[in-house]
Write an enzyme that holds these catalytic residues in place. Structure first.
Site, PDB file in Angstrom:
ATOM      1  N   ARG A 188      48.856  12.442 -42.051  1.00 46.37           N
ATOM      2  CA  ARG A 188      49.834  13.593 -41.767  1.00 46.37           C
ATOM      3  C   ARG A 188      49.564  14.494 -41.046  1.00 46.37           C
ATOM      4  O   ARG A 188      50.174  14.899 -40.055  1.00 46.37           O
ATOM      5  CB  ARG A 188      50.456  13.991 -43.310  1.00 46.37           C
ATOM      6  N   ASN A 236      45.156   8.180 -52.943  1.00 46.38           N
ATOM      7  CA  ASN A 236      45.308   6.565 -52.280  1.00 46.38           C
ATOM      8  C   ASN A 236      45.217   6.522 -50.898  1.00 46.38           C
ATOM      9  O   ASN A 236      44.881   5.569 -50.213  1.00 46.38           O
ATOM     10  CB  ASN A 236      46.692   6.502 -52.493  1.00 46.38           C
ATOM     11  N   HIS A 237      45.399   7.693 -50.173  1.00 45.11           N
ATOM     12  CA  HIS A 237      45.079   7.804 -48.785  1.00 45.11           C
ATOM     13  C   HIS A 237      43.730   7.474 -48.254  1.00 45.11           C
ATOM     14  O   HIS A 237      43.327   6.975 -47.456  1.00 45.11           O
ATOM     15  CB  HIS A 237      45.835   9.148 -48.195  1.00 45.11           C
ATOM     16  N   HIS A 281      45.603  16.582 -46.667  1.00 48.70           N
ATOM     17  CA  HIS A 281      46.251  15.776 -45.704  1.00 48.70           C
ATOM     18  C   HIS A 281      46.106  16.451 -43.981  1.00 48.70           C
ATOM     19  O   HIS A 281      46.855  16.610 -43.348  1.00 48.70           O
ATOM     20  CB  HIS A 281      47.437  15.866 -45.990  1.00 48.70           C
ATOM     21  N   ASP A 340      45.497  17.594 -52.090  1.00 43.89           N
ATOM     22  CA  ASP A 340      46.064  17.240 -51.268  1.00 43.89           C
ATOM     23  C   ASP A 340      46.168  18.064 -49.979  1.00 43.89           C
ATOM     24  O   ASP A 340      47.031  18.764 -49.515  1.00 43.89           O
ATOM     25  CB  ASP A 340      47.785  17.075 -51.573  1.00 43.89           C
ATOM     26  N   ARG A 371      53.612   7.215 -59.362  1.00 49.94           N
ATOM     27  CA  ARG A 371      54.466   8.636 -59.251  1.00 49.94           C
ATOM     28  C   ARG A 371      55.383   8.353 -60.579  1.00 49.94           C
ATOM     29  O   ARG A 371      55.064   9.163 -61.441  1.00 49.94           O
ATOM     30  CB  ARG A 371      55.408   8.616 -58.131  1.00 49.94           C
ATOM     31  N   HIS A 425      43.586  11.870 -59.054  1.00 55.98           N
ATOM     32  CA  HIS A 425      44.698  12.150 -58.111  1.00 55.98           C
ATOM     33  C   HIS A 425      46.286  12.251 -58.495  1.00 55.98           C
ATOM     34  O   HIS A 425      46.871  13.220 -58.242  1.00 55.98           O
ATOM     35  CB  HIS A 425      44.376  11.009 -56.895  1.00 55.98           C
TER      36      HIS A 425
END
Length: 275
Positions: free
Chosen positions: A54, A83-84, A18, A16, A245, A213
């Site tokens: 982000r 997923n992003h 981001h 992550d 999640r 992930h």
């Protein structure tokens, strides 16, 4: 009995990023300083996905990642999709396999207005996740996160802006360099490592590492999940292992980036070293 001269290979998992290039560079520097050069230069580095959104510097993050095989030719680099990243790949048209775009929308069609799905140029051929990613969320505040929304549920506006275009602009397809598109197209959904060692009170323990992930789903056969993830089947509207999640196996808490990861958990568990 383990040979006392045996030196286990170094495996590092990083999760992550981001869009935070400064944190990523600092983390990389910390790893270089804390791991002996031979081990670091031959390490297996598994990036666990979510490179974009982000943070302000998605373009620079992907530039950094794309450059690693050239800078560290003796390392092994694995780039998992989050997923992003899946949604980003969908918007620029590089998702693997074939799918009928509208078939991915149907299950979640009632959410279209509330989530502000993208309806700009080329939307007819886009996967559901790409439309959600590039759309405009009507609510400007995300109560679950306690933060202002950045364009969409995915907070994707900073990614568009890092490539010099406004959020939701179809110009992103042209603005993303070809090597970035190849990076997004080549991401894997799962990675397995055999014979990964962890230190225990009884000595070195040899384990199998499965990295994905979000996590593997509860109540489903492991082998079937692994086969599905290796096939990268984009016909489904949502890949739970990349975005789940509540419905994936419990995962360890994210480790502080100042810590050096010296151990990996056993079969089907993941340890995160996050920026």
């Amino acid at each position: 009995m383990t040979d006392p001269a045996y030196k286990p290979r170094t495996v590092i998992c990083i999760g992550d990023i981001h869009g935070h290039i400064t944190k990523l560079v600092n983390l990389w520097s910390n790893l270089q300083s804390k791991i002996d050069p031979e081990s670091f230069n031959t390490a297996t580095i598994i990036f666990l996905g979510d490179y974009c959104d982000r943070g302000p510097d998605t373009l620079k993050v992907i530039d950094f990642l794309v450059s690693l095989p050239r800078q560290y030719p003796n390392q092994k680099h694995v780039f998992l999709s989050g997923n992003h990243d899946f949604a980003f790949a969908g918007f620029v048209g590089v998702l693997p396999g074939e799918f009928e775009a509208k078939d991915t929308w149907e299950e979640y069609a009632d959410n279209e207005e509330r989530e502000g799905w993208y309806k700009g140029e080329g939307y007819e051929k886009m996967h559901l996740q790409a439309r959600i990613w590039s759309g405009w969320l009507k609510a400007k505040f995300n109560a679950a996160k306690g933060l202002e929304c950045k364009g969409s549920i995915y907070d994707a506006a900073p990614t568009f802006e890092s490539y010099g275009v406004s959020h939701g602009s179809a110009d992103l397809v042209k603005a993303v360099p070809e090597d970035h598109k190849k990076f997004l197209a080549d991401m894997v959904w799962v990675h397995e490592e055999d014979d990964v060692c962890i230190e225990t009170e009884e000595g070195l323990k040899h384990c199998k590492l499965v990295a994905v992930h979000a996590g593997l789903e509860r109540g489903k056969y492991i082998q079937e999940q692994l086969e599905f993830l290796k096939a990268r089947d984009t016909r489904v509207p949502k890949v739970t292992a990349l975005s789940g999640r509540k419905d994936v196996w419990d995962i360890p808490k994210v480790m502080n980036s100042s810590l050096l990861m010296k151990q990996l958990l056993s079969v089907f568990d993941i340890v995160f070293l996050s920026v």
